[in-house]
Design a protein around this motif. Sequence first.
Motif, PDB file in Angstrom:
ATOM      1  N   GLN A 196       5.824  -4.542 -14.882  1.00 42.70           N
ATOM      2  CA  GLN A 196       5.766  -3.273 -14.136  1.00 42.70           C
ATOM      3  C   GLN A 196       7.083  -2.518 -14.270  1.00 42.70           C
ATOM      4  O   GLN A 196       7.092  -1.287 -14.394  1.00 42.70           O
ATOM      5  N   THR A 209      -3.443  -7.740  -7.675  1.00 44.17           N
ATOM      6  CA  THR A 209      -4.137  -6.505  -7.288  1.00 44.17           C
ATOM      7  C   THR A 209      -4.632  -6.603  -5.849  1.00 44.17           C
ATOM      8  O   THR A 209      -4.552  -5.632  -5.091  1.00 44.17           O
ATOM      9  N   GLU A 261      -3.361  -8.338  -3.394  1.00 49.01           N
ATOM     10  CA  GLU A 261      -2.214  -8.198  -2.467  1.00 49.01           C
ATOM     11  C   GLU A 261      -1.820  -6.727  -2.322  1.00 49.01           C
ATOM     12  O   GLU A 261      -1.494  -6.268  -1.223  1.00 49.01           O
ATOM     13  N   GLU A 262      -1.860  -5.998  -3.434  1.00 49.07           N
ATOM     14  CA  GLU A 262      -1.466  -4.589  -3.393  1.00 49.07           C
ATOM     15  C   GLU A 262      -2.471  -3.781  -2.556  1.00 49.07           C
ATOM     16  O   GLU A 262      -2.077  -2.959  -1.724  1.00 49.07           O
ATOM     17  N   LYS A 284      -1.981  -4.682   1.167  1.00 45.56           N
ATOM     18  CA  LYS A 284      -0.727  -4.100   1.696  1.00 45.56           C
ATOM     19  C   LYS A 284      -0.921  -2.599   1.969  1.00 45.56           C
ATOM     20  O   LYS A 284      -0.544  -2.102   3.037  1.00 45.56           O
ATOM     21  N   ASN A 285      -1.521  -1.906   1.005  1.00 46.83           N
ATOM     22  CA  ASN A 285      -1.729  -0.459   1.175  1.00 46.83           C
ATOM     23  C   ASN A 285      -2.606  -0.173   2.386  1.00 46.83           C
ATOM     24  O   ASN A 285      -2.355   0.771   3.147  1.00 46.83           O
TER      25      ASN A 285
END
Lengths: 109, 576
Positions: free
Chosen positions: A82, B235, B237-238, B241-242
Amino acid sequence: MKRNPKIYRQYQRTFMVGPISLSFITISVVVVLSLLYMSQSSRLLVRNYDFDELEKKKAQIEAETEKFETEVAKLQSITEIQKSQNANKELEKVRKINYLTSTSSLALK
Amino acid sequence: MAGYRTFNIRKRISFLIIFSIFLSLVIMGRLFYLQIVKHDYYTAVAQDQYYKNSDLPAKRGEIYVKDNYADSGKSKIAMNNINDELFADPVMVDNKEEASEKISSIIGLSKEEVLDKLNHPSSPRYVKIKEGLSMEEEAQIKEINLNGLRIAPRPSRYWPEKALMAQVIGFVNKTGTAQYGVEQAFDSILKGKPGKLKAERDAMGTIIATGNNVLIKPVDGDSLVLTIDKNVQATTEEILKNSVEKHGADSGSVLVMDPNTGGIIAMASYFLNEPELDLNNYYEIEDYRFFDNLNLRQYEPGSVFKVITMAAGLDSGKIKPEDTFNDSQYIVVGGNKIYNADRKKHGTVSMSYILEQSLNLGTAYIQGKLGEEDFFNYLTKTFGFGMKTGIEFDFEDGGKVYGPNEVNDHTYATMSFGQSIAVTPLQMSSAVSVIANGGNLVRPKIIESFMRQGIKEEKKETEIIKRAISEEAAKEVTKMMINTIEKGHGKQAKVSGYKVAGKTGTAQVPVPGGYDPNKTIGSFVGFAPATNPRFVIYTKIDNPKDVEWAESSAAPVFHDVLENLLMYYNIPPDDN
């Protein structure tokens, strides 16, 4: 018939070793054997040091291999990818896949 | 006169002889004492000088996760590393100012910091400058070749993905103690057995190969391959979190499971304002509460539980899919009223409608038809609630299911719609997997395989505990759950092109004496593709501040996670 004394002589050999000579020979044999043993032992000990050096080298190479593996894992980690993506913008976000549906056996153009 | 002289000489000779004999006896006595009496003692002292005992540490096993993008199909999430430590002997450093300047430019510390360490060492001949040198830093330090500087290798543990799945993996501290997660749960397998070497050494400490040496070889720890997929986990986790941050929720969790094998594909927990849990810097984390895995913690699930009640009712034969129920706004059970969440009267409704519209009265009716005894048996013996699932983590909550005589009828009726009962997201996922896979209770697992000595892979088999419900009952509940998504409260979970089965649940939060009127927990459970389920997904958002219902908090998380899964695994649509 009498033998010709000029061309044939019969010797009676008797080998006599005195105590001093005997001691000398014994001591010489012991010394030679000792030297042989010592040289073999020394050679073995030298090999021992070579072996030890090789062991150390092997451990060093194994440690370096582990470090390289760590670097590879770090570079392949999602965080690093990233980070490089943010810098280089080379990667594209995965788009939704459009699946074709058809009852025909022919492939669609 | 001559006789006298002779006698004198004899006396002296005798004296000398006696003295010599006496001296010899003393020496022999001393030798006897040292070599015979004190034999063991001096042998031990001598051996202590030339025999040295060393511990041979075993290599800790490594932990892998699945990775579709890796050639081998897996990548390391926890591995062994050599951490090079730069230290100095301040006495040997010639010019501390100059040394500090050169070192600081390489290792990224300020000159003042390095100079301070050299001037105020922790001990007279040793001060640690930096640990964890990179390969470039090490090469540069060796190049400058300063007196008094040394680099020492220190074995350590390294987590290349840093904070990814931190609650699942846990960590190992510098003393080698494993804490939390897989590292702790499998410590006995991972750590191996240390060895010992008792060897004869020369004056320089080199082992004499021909000596009388005793070697017990260390046994390296076994490595583990987890069922978790690295990319799905990242993905998930993201997304979680969002969502937690968007809704200002207290926390959230997501669990993704394969219903056919019980394998956990992703397991995410997130607390609002959670610091980055970089496992490589675990010592900087002040609050270890953030390591708690919320998927293993019990709570009152609310309406997601209705699918279990429905499955129990259908499997028992006490209700049929074509049956109807008269919803009259409220019922009285045990002297107390039970209402639907919307407080409306729905009239005569089908069984499917009960799930679609999440009617409390409907599931209370089903529980009443079953009876408390049968209902309790279905929850505990059939679906495994009230006890640990048996996943390889030891630290999961067991949940709480009241027995038939423990509470009143009203409380038992509320259990049918997920109140007055405590379950974990893992238990719920496992129970819904029964519906998804056609009726089998499968034990959840996080280990895919063991790599014995790091080489031989030994797969861990799927454990089907038992046939829990009939295939017909499972199919009927699946149809109802699909209807819930298509027509009911779960529309936000729908992924276009796919048949998705699911159920929302908005639960109240219990407090002493009742329930908190201002807090809710939004949950969503579902599976897809419904015609051939590959994933069971359980999402939970704790106390969202801007929305009330799970349809707006947990369902969108389910949708995003599912959409990602379907793309990642290239699963074609099934909604023709």
